[in-house]
Scaffold this active site. Structure first.
Site, PDB file in Angstrom:
ATOM      1  N   ASP A 240       0.901  -1.108  -0.103  1.00  0.00           N
ATOM      2  CA  ASP A 240       0.062  -0.049  -0.103  1.00  0.00           C
ATOM      3  C   ASP A 240       0.906   1.351  -0.104  1.00  0.00           C
ATOM      4  O   ASP A 240       1.789   1.349   0.584  1.00  0.00           O
ATOM      5  CB  ASP A 240      -1.000  -0.019   1.335  1.00  0.00           C
ATOM      6  CG  ASP A 240      -1.728   1.367   1.436  1.00  0.00           C
ATOM      7  OD1 ASP A 240      -1.880   1.937   0.337  1.00  0.00           O
ATOM      8  OD2 ASP A 240      -2.438   1.436   2.475  1.00  0.00           O
ATOM      9  N   HIS A 334     -10.749  -0.159  -5.659  1.00  0.00           N
ATOM     10  CA  HIS A 334     -10.473   0.894  -4.934  1.00  0.00           C
ATOM     11  C   HIS A 334      -9.551   1.792  -5.640  1.00  0.00           C
ATOM     12  O   HIS A 334      -9.514   2.930  -5.679  1.00  0.00           O
ATOM     13  CB  HIS A 334      -9.674   0.437  -3.798  1.00  0.00           C
ATOM     14  CG  HIS A 334      -9.358   1.525  -2.932  1.00  0.00           C
ATOM     15  ND1 HIS A 334     -10.361   1.991  -1.966  1.00  0.00           N
ATOM     16  CD2 HIS A 334      -8.310   2.029  -2.289  1.00  0.00           C
ATOM     17  CE1 HIS A 334      -9.862   2.985  -1.319  1.00  0.00           C
ATOM     18  NE2 HIS A 334      -8.539   2.994  -1.349  1.00  0.00           N
TER      19      HIS A 334
END
Length: 426
Positions: A240, A334
């Site tokens: 991430d 996302h």
């Protein structure tokens, strides 16, 4: 969770290799690990796309305590520095009867304490010796003002319009007792004792002027934990932080910081921090196959590459489809939804911490993300992206927003000044 990362800033080690290291072999420094494995944790709730973490100079773990951030500067510390291994977020409310005078004295005390601790020195008074044996360990202490601060101090006319309360979102399950606050302090360091030492000193300095409203603890991967600098993984196991606005971008300052000519004048070179405690529903997430998890995010779990192909830094091809005509990056993925070019250019600098606060009675972990993002105007940064996520992000069923705050973080203090002096004495 937005798809962003942040370059790591560390004090470089001037030496090229440890004494005795063989020219053709692996140096002791390489074996000990590297500093600068940054990468922001995948923000479970809002953000924008940016860039891959730049490699930092290799640093032996024994030098980890030598990293130092500067207290005085154009901007407050703790915004553009790299991720730290340990963090504390704490909000205070001014006590009844405390006003502008008491707030000014408090910020003066806090600034003096932060300056000393960030230099690796003891607190100005009643030091606890908790960090006695450690260096600065890249400690940063950052101060901000909440909406109610201006009512308490009689400075309502100086309250920025950008500090208006955030709108409600469908994924909100907010605990008011753990949200907002008159004053906000962010503490980060690469050593847990150094971070706690700063937290304790700040709490003691509050004295009779302010009381703790809420406090949260977070963590990130420690510098040197990986063989080479890389984007960090979050508690969902995803790489991430592949992108984040970077200081070398032509519009970085404009997006992240209030301009010197901005309004109100006391916020010049400051920024606005959105703080959200976002629980990850890990039991539900971990029931998904790796392929299903990748479809939710839009990136490969192993290396963070977009499902459209390439490696972690390859631009995502949103139009690429498979033989059946289905988009390789799903419409509700996302990473697709949070792209700035899908949100009118909205972007923010994300710099969060993960958290784990134990196991609930039903056996589910209370764990997730202490989401912190920085922008010149939250109504043009966080809000439009979160609204878009609210309307169809595949990740939304695996997260829950449990606390929220918005804080005006003034610019850095010049030498001889304290943070917020231009507001409180202007």
């Amino acid at each position: 969770m937005p798809d962003q990362s942040l370059s790591q800033v560390r004090t470089p080690d001037a030496s090229a290799a440890e004494p005795g290291a063989r020219a053709s072999g692996v140096s002791r420094r390489a074996l000990l690990g590297t500093a600068g494995a940054t990468g922001l944790v995948l923000g479970a709730a809002g953000g924008a796309v940016g860039y891959a973490a730049a490699p930092a100079a290799a640093t032996p773990l024994t030098a980890l305590g030598a990293g130092r951030a500067m207290f005085h500067g154009k901007h407050q510390p703790g915004i553009t520095e790299g991720l730290q291994a340990r963090g504390h977020l704490v909000a205070f409310d001014l006590v009844a009867g405390a006003g502008r005078k008491e707030a000014a004295a408090l910020l003066r005390r806090w600034s003096a304490t932060a300056e000393r601790l960030m230099a690796g020195e003891p607190a100005p008074h009643d030091d606890t010796d908790v960090a006695r044996d450690a260096g600065p360990s890249s400690l940063t202490v950052t101060f901000g003002f909440g909406h109610g601060f201006f009512d308490r101090t009689g400075l309502q006319k100086q309250r920025p319009a950008a500090l208006d309360p955030l709108p409600d979102f469908s994924s909100d399950r907010l605990d008011k007792a753990r949200s907002d606050g008159d004053l906000w302090v962010q503490i980060g360091a690469d050593d847990a004792l150094v971070a706690f030492h700063a937290l304790r000193a700040i709490q003691k300095d509050a004295g009779s002027a302010a009381r703790v409203r809420w406090q949260m603890n977070g963590f990130n991967r420690s510098p040197g934990a990986t063989a080479h600098p890389m984007t960090a993984r979050n508690l969902m196991g995803q790489l991430d932080g592949t992108g984040n606005p970077k200081p070398t971008d032509a519009d970085f300052e404009k997006r992240i910081f209030v301009p010197a000519s901005g309004e109100p004048a006391w916020m010049a070179n400051g920024s606005y921090a959105v703080v959200r405690r976002i629980r990850m529903l890990l039991d539900d997430w971990e029931k998904l196959s790796t392929t299903a998890q990748e479809q939710v995010i839009g990136r490969r779990k192993a290396d963070g590459a977009p499902l459209s192909g390439g490696d972690e830094t390859t631009p995502m091809d949103l139009e690429k489809a498979d033989a059946k005509g289905d988009y390789l990056v799903p419409l509700n993925a996302h990473a697709r939804i949070t792209r700035p070019d899908r949100n009118g250019g909205a972007a923010m600098l994300r710099r969060p911490f993960s958290y784990h606060d134990g196991i609930d009675a039903d056996g589910t972990p209370d764990a997730g993300l202490l989401f912190i993002c920085w922008q010149a105007d939250p109504l043009r940064g966080f809000v439009p992206v979160q609204r878009k996520l609210d309307r169809g992000d595949a990740l939304s069923q695996f997260i829950r927003h449990e606390a929220s705050g918005l804080f005006a973080v003034p610019g850095g203090a010049a030498k001889g000044e304290y943070v917020g002096q231009r507001l409180l004495e202007g």
